[in-house]
Write a protein that holds these residues in place. Structure first.
Motif, mmCIF file in Angstrom:
data_model
loop_
_atom_site.group_PDB
_atom_site.id
_atom_site.type_symbol
_atom_site.label_atom_id
_atom_site.label_comp_id
_atom_site.label_asym_id
_atom_site.label_seq_id
_atom_site.Cartn_x
_atom_site.Cartn_y
_atom_site.Cartn_z
ATOM 1 N N LYS A 14 0.859 -1.184 0.000
ATOM 2 C CA LYS A 14 0.000 0.000 0.000
ATOM 3 C C LYS A 14 0.894 1.232 0.000
ATOM 4 C CE LYS A 14 -3.650 2.449 2.506
ATOM 5 N NZ LYS A 14 -4.396 2.720 1.268
ATOM 6 N N PHE A 15 0.886 1.975 -1.090
ATOM 7 C CA PHE A 15 1.736 3.155 -1.230
ATOM 8 C C PHE A 15 1.052 4.395 -0.657
ATOM 9 C CE2 PHE A 15 3.230 0.285 -4.580
ATOM 10 C CZ PHE A 15 4.594 0.314 -4.353
ATOM 11 N N GLY A 16 1.863 5.301 -0.157
ATOM 12 C CA GLY A 16 1.354 6.555 0.383
ATOM 13 C C GLY A 16 2.272 7.704 0.023
ATOM 14 N N ASN A 17 1.753 8.910 0.127
ATOM 15 C CA ASN A 17 2.531 10.108 -0.206
ATOM 16 C C ASN A 17 3.294 10.628 1.005
ATOM 17 O OD1 ASN A 17 1.837 10.394 -2.942
ATOM 18 N ND2 ASN A 17 -0.130 11.307 -2.393
ATOM 19 N N GLY A 18 4.386 11.311 0.729
ATOM 20 C CA GLY A 18 5.097 12.029 1.771
ATOM 21 C C GLY A 18 4.537 13.423 1.928
ATOM 22 N N LYS A 19 5.082 14.166 2.877
ATOM 23 C CA LYS A 19 4.625 15.532 3.136
ATOM 24 C C LYS A 19 5.843 16.446 3.286
ATOM 25 C CE LYS A 19 0.317 14.202 5.476
ATOM 26 N NZ LYS A 19 -0.487 14.337 6.714
ATOM 27 N N VAL A 20 5.604 17.743 3.173
ATOM 28 C CA VAL A 20 6.669 18.733 3.346
ATOM 29 C C VAL A 20 7.354 18.511 4.693
ATOM 30 C CG1 VAL A 20 7.192 21.186 3.552
ATOM 31 C CG2 VAL A 20 5.481 20.412 1.896
ATOM 32 N N ARG A 21 8.678 18.537 4.695
ATOM 33 C CA ARG A 21 9.441 18.230 5.904
ATOM 34 C C ARG A 21 9.081 19.179 7.034
ATOM 35 N NH1 ARG A 21 15.744 19.080 4.978
ATOM 36 N NH2 ARG A 21 15.699 18.743 7.234
ATOM 37 N N PRO A 22 9.044 18.681 8.277
ATOM 38 C CA PRO A 22 8.683 19.524 9.418
ATOM 39 C C PRO A 22 9.790 20.527 9.751
ATOM 40 C CG PRO A 22 9.400 17.379 10.179
ATOM 41 C CD PRO A 22 9.352 17.305 8.672
ATOM 42 N N SER A 23 9.407 21.604 10.380
ATOM 43 C CA SER A 23 10.388 22.627 10.767
ATOM 44 C C SER A 23 10.973 22.361 12.150
ATOM 45 C CB SER A 23 9.746 24.015 10.732
ATOM 46 O OG SER A 23 8.610 24.057 11.588
ATOM 47 N N SER A 24 10.305 21.498 12.925
ATOM 48 C CA SER A 24 10.770 21.238 14.287
ATOM 49 C C SER A 24 12.047 20.420 14.271
ATOM 50 C CB SER A 24 9.690 20.488 15.079
ATOM 51 O OG SER A 24 9.353 19.279 14.425
ATOM 52 N N GLU A 25 12.890 20.638 15.274
ATOM 53 C CA GLU A 25 14.150 19.908 15.391
ATOM 54 C C GLU A 25 13.953 18.652 16.234
ATOM 55 O OE1 GLU A 25 17.144 22.477 16.884
ATOM 56 O OE2 GLU A 25 17.114 23.815 15.155
ATOM 57 N N GLY A 26 14.786 17.646 15.978
ATOM 58 C CA GLY A 26 14.698 16.411 16.729
ATOM 59 C C GLY A 26 15.594 15.355 16.147
ATOM 60 N N ALA A 27 15.346 14.094 16.541
ATOM 61 C CA ALA A 27 16.209 12.984 16.135
ATOM 62 C C ALA A 27 15.512 12.009 15.195
ATOM 63 C CB ALA A 27 16.697 12.248 17.375
ATOM 64 N N ILE A 28 14.339 12.372 14.696
ATOM 65 C CA ILE A 28 13.594 11.474 13.811
ATOM 66 C C ILE A 28 14.097 11.664 12.378
ATOM 67 C CG2 ILE A 28 11.313 10.947 12.852
ATOM 68 C CD1 ILE A 28 10.133 11.813 15.552
ATOM 69 N N PRO A 29 14.496 10.572 11.707
ATOM 70 C CA PRO A 29 15.016 10.698 10.333
ATOM 71 C C PRO A 29 13.973 11.253 9.371
ATOM 72 C CG PRO A 29 15.501 8.518 11.245
ATOM 73 C CD PRO A 29 14.531 9.171 12.181
ATOM 74 N N ILE A 30 14.419 12.149 8.500
ATOM 75 C CA ILE A 30 13.574 12.694 7.443
ATOM 76 C C ILE A 30 14.097 12.151 6.118
ATOM 77 C CG2 ILE A 30 12.751 14.780 6.278
ATOM 78 C CD1 ILE A 30 13.315 16.297 8.901
ATOM 79 N N TYR A 31 13.244 11.437 5.396
ATOM 80 C CA TYR A 31 13.648 10.815 4.136
ATOM 81 C C TYR A 31 13.247 11.668 2.938
ATOM 82 C CZ TYR A 31 15.462 6.326 5.664
ATOM 83 O OH TYR A 31 16.260 5.339 6.197
ATOM 84 N N GLY A 32 14.220 11.824 2.032
ATOM 85 C CA GLY A 32 13.955 12.455 0.750
ATOM 86 C C GLY A 32 14.074 11.420 -0.354
#
Length: 360
Positions: A14-32
């Motif tokens: 089941k494929f899904g879309n991504g969203k604009v990267r968040p502005s908040s800082e943290g340790a969660i990986p952001i995938y491009g």
């Protein structure tokens, strides 16, 4: 084969879309579209998730995660449907050239609609899926461990070098140009040296291969060139044009192409000229970027102006007793990693097609 099932990717994922990267800082990986591009403080997916690059030259590239992540709008997510192993399907996508299905030539793009109808063949038995995934994961884990070991060894070497030659450099040490401690042999215009037959030929080492390794798309040249232009595992290679880099070659025997230097020395140990080349690399990159050309590069004159500190022979010998074993271990680990990568890349299509089966 009865244990294999023909389907579409949309039948098992089941494929899904991504969203604009968040502005908040943290340790969660952001995938491009080309893997992790940063870290933030929010998630939009959790648990077993496959990330597929959506746009750009690397669209279709796949990544697996089993933790909270953020999938940006340059990527798609994929979740395994009931009865299917997410890790197995990740390897299925890795074995499927999704990039070939991309739309657009100047700006390649894959979409959910496109991926849903891609033909696939999957192992029907969920237990066998898990065993296949386990075999491939074990190889990937070993490859990753070796990579991290080499990163640690590289960091140790860099720390020692900076301590000796930057922080605690001694007055009175000889100062020479980089070109004075090593030979920089420029490669051949290999298109002028085509192979005469399929037996007496070698792959051509270009900047692309230096970065990514020899592939099926590599060019070939005759093996009858001067020995100096033959590159073996362990040789120091310096890309002086376009994408500047300095690497210890860890691939197969090949022929040196133009725009690459093979760096050697009859007077100084390999670790010494390798570290000095790396030390000046940022400076060389800046020089290349300043050239008003379509392809930045450095000239031999830049090697003459890059200065090197040379300690007395007894001091250099003492340093070598610490540095050379680190480099030797890096080279050995790189070879081991290449062997495992080759084994994985050989097994992957065979396991996915059912040509090779594993006991459950």
């Amino acid at each position: 084969m009865s244990f294999m099932r023909q389907c579409k990717l949309g039948d098992v994922l089941k494929f899904g879309n991504g969203k604009v990267r968040p502005s908040s800082e943290g340790a969660i990986p952001i995938y491009g579209g080309n893997g992790i591009l940063g870290y933030g403080g929010a998630k939009n997916y959790d648990g077993e998730t496959i990330v597929v690059g959506r746009v750009g030259a690397y669209c279709g590239a796949s990544y697996y995660e089993n933790r909270p992540i953020w999938v940006s709008d340059n990527a798609l997510s994929a979740k395994a449907k009931n009865g299917y192993s997410a890790k197995y399907l990740y390897y299925l996508l890795r074995n499927t050239d999704l990039n070939q299905h991309a739309e657009g030539s100047s700006h390649p793009l894959v979409t959910q609609t496109l991926l849903n109808v891609v033909d696939a063949e999957v192992v029907s038995d969920p237990d066998e899926q898990k065993v296949i995934a386990s075999v491939l994961t074990s190889l990937d884990d070993k490859i990753d461990l070796l990579y991290r070991q080499n990163k640690t060894l590289e960091s140790m070497s860099e720390t020692l070098f900076r301590q000796w030659f930057v922080e605690d450099a001694q007055e009175g040490w000889d100062e020479r140009p980089l070109s004075g401690i090593a030979n920089f042999l420029n490669g051949l215009a290999c298109q002028k040296y085509p192979p005469a037959n399929d037996l007496e030929k070698l792959p051509v080492l270009k900047i692309r291969e230096l970065s990514s390794g020899i592939s099926e798309t590599a060019d070939w040249a005759t093996s009858h060139v001067k020995p100096g232009y033959i590159v073996e595992a362990g040789d120091v290679i310096f890309a002086w044009s376009a994408s500047l880099m300095v690497k210890v070659w860890d691939g197969e025997k090949c022929v040196l192409n133009q725009h690459l230097f093979k760096v050697t020395s009859n007077q100084f140990p390999k670790w010494f000229y390798l570290r000095w080349c790396k030390h000046h690399l940022a400076e060389f990159i800046a020089v290349a970027a300043s050239h008003a050309t379509t392809m930045g590069h450095i000239k031999r004159g830049d090697l003459d102006t890059a200065m090197v500190l040379v300690p007395p022979p007894p001091v250099l010998e003492t340093m070598s007793k610490q540095m050379q074993p680190l480099l030797d271990k890096q080279i050995a680990i790189a070879r081991q990693r290449k062997t495992l990568e080759k084994l994985r890349d050989t097994l992957l299509p065979k396991l996915m097609s059912g040509e090779v089966r594993v006991a459950c």
